[in-house]
Write a protein that holds these residues in place. Sequence first.
Motif, short mmCIF file in Angstrom:
data_model
loop_
_atom_site.label_atom_id
_atom_site.label_comp_id
_atom_site.label_asym_id
_atom_site.label_seq_id
_atom_site.Cartn_x
_atom_site.Cartn_y
_atom_site.Cartn_z
N VAL A 191 0.58 -1.55 -0.22
CA VAL A 191 -0.27 0.18 0.01
C VAL A 191 0.78 1.22 0.47
CG1 VAL A 191 -1.89 1.22 1.53
CG2 VAL A 191 -1.69 -0.86 1.21
N GLY A 192 0.45 1.91 -1.24
CA GLY A 192 1.49 3.04 -0.65
C GLY A 192 0.58 4.36 -2.04
N GLU A 193 1.54 5.44 -1.56
CA GLU A 193 0.90 6.69 -2.82
C GLU A 193 2.00 6.20 -4.08
OE1 GLU A 193 -1.98 8.92 -2.72
OE2 GLU A 193 -2.20 8.80 -1.59
N CYS A 194 3.06 5.49 -3.94
CA CYS A 194 4.12 5.34 -5.08
C CYS A 194 2.95 5.20 -5.75
CB CYS A 194 5.48 4.86 -5.07
SG CYS A 194 4.91 3.03 -4.04
N PHE A 195 1.92 4.41 -6.08
CA PHE A 195 0.93 3.41 -7.28
C PHE A 195 0.10 4.11 -7.29
CE2 PHE A 195 2.28 0.35 -3.27
CZ PHE A 195 3.09 -0.44 -4.91
N ASP A 196 -0.40 5.19 -7.44
CA ASP A 196 -1.18 5.68 -7.86
C ASP A 196 -1.26 5.85 -9.69
OD1 ASP A 196 -3.38 7.85 -7.58
OD2 ASP A 196 -2.17 9.26 -8.18
N GLY A 197 -1.67 6.29 -10.35
CA GLY A 197 -1.62 6.45 -11.83
C GLY A 197 -0.51 5.28 -12.48
N MET A 198 -0.84 4.13 -11.68
CA MET A 198 0.83 3.43 -12.61
C MET A 198 -0.59 2.11 -12.93
SD MET A 198 3.34 2.34 -9.41
CE MET A 198 4.94 3.10 -9.81
N SER A 199 -0.57 1.49 -14.23
CA SER A 199 -0.61 0.27 -14.92
C SER A 199 -0.19 -1.00 -14.17
CB SER A 199 -0.40 -0.12 -16.29
OG SER A 199 1.27 -0.20 -16.15
N ARG A 200 -1.32 -1.71 -13.51
CA ARG A 200 -1.40 -3.12 -12.71
C ARG A 200 -0.02 -3.30 -12.79
NH1 ARG A 200 -4.81 -5.50 -9.79
NH2 ARG A 200 -6.30 -4.57 -10.20
N VAL A 201 0.66 -3.64 -14.54
CA VAL A 201 2.21 -4.06 -14.62
C VAL A 201 2.74 -2.90 -13.93
CG1 VAL A 201 3.52 -4.38 -16.64
CG2 VAL A 201 0.88 -5.32 -17.05
N LYS A 202 2.66 -2.23 -14.05
CA LYS A 202 3.52 -1.16 -13.31
C LYS A 202 3.49 -1.23 -12.05
CE LYS A 202 5.43 1.28 -16.98
NZ LYS A 202 6.58 1.04 -17.87
N GLN A 203 2.39 -1.52 -10.96
CA GLN A 203 3.02 -1.86 -10.02
C GLN A 203 3.64 -3.05 -9.52
OE1 GLN A 203 -1.43 -2.46 -8.95
NE2 GLN A 203 -1.69 0.59 -8.81
N GLN A 204 3.86 -3.91 -10.09
CA GLN A 204 4.17 -5.50 -10.46
C GLN A 204 5.54 -5.45 -10.19
OE1 GLN A 204 2.01 -9.09 -11.35
NE2 GLN A 204 0.23 -7.85 -10.50
N GLN A 205 5.96 -3.81 -11.52
CA GLN A 205 7.33 -3.77 -11.51
C GLN A 205 7.81 -3.39 -10.69
OE1 GLN A 205 6.64 -2.55 -15.71
NE2 GLN A 205 7.01 -4.46 -16.30
N ALA A 206 7.80 -2.46 -10.08
CA ALA A 206 8.07 -1.63 -8.97
C ALA A 206 7.99 -2.70 -7.65
CB ALA A 206 6.77 -1.04 -8.78
N ILE A 207 7.82 -3.57 -7.28
CA ILE A 207 7.18 -4.03 -6.41
C ILE A 207 8.81 -5.16 -6.97
CG2 ILE A 207 6.45 -6.48 -5.06
CD1 ILE A 207 4.01 -4.66 -5.17
N TYR A 208 8.75 -5.99 -7.81
CA TYR A 208 9.18 -7.18 -8.46
C TYR A 208 11.32 -6.18 -8.62
CZ TYR A 208 6.69 -10.89 -9.80
OH TYR A 208 5.93 -12.01 -9.87
N ALA A 209 11.25 -5.01 -8.02
CA ALA A 209 12.35 -4.59 -8.77
C ALA A 209 13.43 -4.70 -7.98
CB ALA A 209 12.52 -3.00 -9.42
N PRO A 210 12.90 -4.00 -6.43
CA PRO A 210 13.78 -4.51 -5.53
C PRO A 210 14.21 -5.92 -4.84
CG PRO A 210 12.00 -3.21 -4.97
CD PRO A 210 11.55 -3.56 -6.02
N LEU A 211 13.59 -6.93 -5.33
CA LEU A 211 13.05 -8.47 -4.94
C LEU A 211 14.00 -9.34 -6.07
CD1 LEU A 211 9.69 -8.88 -4.16
CD2 LEU A 211 11.92 -8.04 -2.49
N THR A 212 14.71 -8.45 -6.89
CA THR A 212 14.98 -8.39 -7.90
C THR A 212 15.82 -10.20 -7.82
OG1 THR A 212 14.77 -7.73 -9.90
CG2 THR A 212 16.46 -8.83 -10.02
N ALA A 213 17.18 -9.69 -6.88
CA ALA A 213 18.19 -10.15 -6.77
C ALA A 213 17.97 -11.56 -6.33
CB ALA A 213 19.08 -9.84 -5.59
N HIS A 214 16.42 -11.53 -4.98
CA HIS A 214 16.10 -12.41 -4.24
C HIS A 214 15.17 -13.56 -4.72
CE1 HIS A 214 18.07 -10.97 -0.24
NE2 HIS A 214 16.95 -9.77 -0.94
#
Length: 85
Positions: A33-56
Amino acid sequence: MECSLIEQILRDALGLEEVHASSDGSHYKVIAVGECFDGMSRVKQQQAIYAPLTAHIASGELHALTIKAFTPTQWKREKVFNMPS
């Protein structure tokens, strides 16, 4: 991978207001849950969450990830509509 570590990584990377991670063996579920998701498509939201977890994810430490992302307004609405009767 510890759910608390997933939560901390996402909170730090995205400045989330709330993040909830749960695990069912090898399957992980994240509610973010965050304001950072405002206006993002579902795909962009998922990409935003995947990015910091990429190494794992690349290491195999984290896989089978289900993501639900909400703005704070959407999250309030979601909680109201999904409250048990």
